[in-house]
Design an enzyme around this catalytic site. Structure first.
Site, PDB file in Angstrom:
ATOM      1  N   ASP A  21     -14.266 102.736   5.016  1.00 56.80           N
ATOM      2  CA  ASP A  21     -12.354 102.095   4.787  1.00 56.80           C
ATOM      3  C   ASP A  21     -12.342 102.883   3.784  1.00 56.80           C
ATOM      4  O   ASP A  21     -11.129 102.673   2.747  1.00 56.80           O
ATOM      5  CB  ASP A  21     -12.860 100.751   4.079  1.00 56.80           C
ATOM      6  CG  ASP A  21     -13.842  99.767   4.707  1.00 56.80           C
ATOM      7  OD1 ASP A  21     -14.142 100.026   5.938  1.00 56.80           O
ATOM      8  OD2 ASP A  21     -14.025  98.632   4.064  1.00 56.80           O
ATOM      9  N   LYS A 110     -13.528  95.723  11.165  1.00 58.56           N
ATOM     10  CA  LYS A 110     -14.377  94.154  10.124  1.00 58.56           C
ATOM     11  C   LYS A 110     -12.935  94.055  10.196  1.00 58.56           C
ATOM     12  O   LYS A 110     -12.478  93.462   9.462  1.00 58.56           O
ATOM     13  CB  LYS A 110     -15.231  94.385   9.377  1.00 58.56           C
ATOM     14  CG  LYS A 110     -14.565  95.000   8.313  1.00 58.56           C
ATOM     15  CD  LYS A 110     -16.344  95.928   7.689  1.00 58.56           C
ATOM     16  CE  LYS A 110     -15.396  97.050   6.224  1.00 58.56           C
ATOM     17  NZ  LYS A 110     -14.717  96.070   5.514  1.00 58.56           N
ATOM     18  N   CYS A 152     -16.825  97.815  -0.043  1.00 60.85           N
ATOM     19  CA  CYS A 152     -17.559  98.168   0.763  1.00 60.85           C
ATOM     20  C   CYS A 152     -18.824  99.335   1.154  1.00 60.85           C
ATOM     21  O   CYS A 152     -19.255  99.740   2.488  1.00 60.85           O
ATOM     22  CB  CYS A 152     -16.458  98.127   1.913  1.00 60.85           C
ATOM     23  SG  CYS A 152     -15.111  96.929   1.672  1.00 60.85           S
TER      24      CYS A 152
END
Length: 202
Positions: A21, A110, A152
């Protein structure tokens, strides 16, 4: 990769770099900007350029929200609900410009229609999961970097360990939402079996 895994004697080690990310939406100026995000993006790019030969696979993950339901809120609690971020197709949701030269072997996204923190909830353009991609590459070990360490990165690392992979978190190539949450995340990852190391010692 040279070496063997202690849990699988005689099985060659295959290592992947998971870049979690690293998107403008999570860096300074983004919808959920984390202090130090831009610097971490630059540091990851430099590390990957210098150490690509250490890895059999380099995989990026991205938040890519279309309509994630209650994950987005106009009155977020910043625990389970958040302001809109990582909106699919927006410039903020793309990989950080610092990674323009990364040339990942695979990219997974995602959270299209639900909250998703772990990279192992993501799929590539052909619908293959991160776990499937790593399995196809016979990956035994992962190094995890990215944003945010407290969310994350932690979730991805814990899922990697659950799947039986050995996991290292390169501590200078990730940044938490807050120092306190970073300490909690590192404790949780270490307790689950992750190795926490600086990139120069990796």
């Amino acid at each position: 990769m040279a070496g063997t895994t202690p849990t699988h004697p005689g099985r060659p080690t295959h290592r992947a770099l998971l870049v979690v990310d690293v998107q403008p939406t999570f860096c300074e100026g983004g919808a959920l900007g984390v202090e130090g995000g831009n610097a971490v993006a630059e540091a990851i790019a430099a590390y990957a350029a210098e150490n690509r030969g250490l890895y059999d696979l380099v995989v990026t993950t991205q938040d890519w929200h279309i309509d994630p339901g209650a994950h987005f809120s106009d009155a977020p609690d910043f625990i389970d609900t958040w302001p809109p971020h990582g909106v699919a197709g927006s410039a903020e949701a793309e990989l950080h410009p610092a990674l323009a030269g990364l040339r990942p072997d695979a990219s997974v996204k995602k959270g299209e229609y639900a909250a998703a923190y772990s990279g192992f909830e993501a799929v590539d353009a052909e619908g293959r999961s991160l776990a499937a991609l790593l399995d196809a590459g016979q990956v035994t070990d992962v190094d995890v970097v990215g944003i945010a360490e407290s969310h994350c990165v932690k979730a991805t690392t814990l899922d990697a360990l659950t799947l039986g992979l050995r996991a290292r978190v390169l501590t200078d190539l990730t940044v938490p939402v807050s120092p306190e949450q970073g300490l909690e995340a590192r404790a949780a990852m270490a307790a689950a079996g992750a190795e926490l190391v600086a990139s120069q010692d990796a």
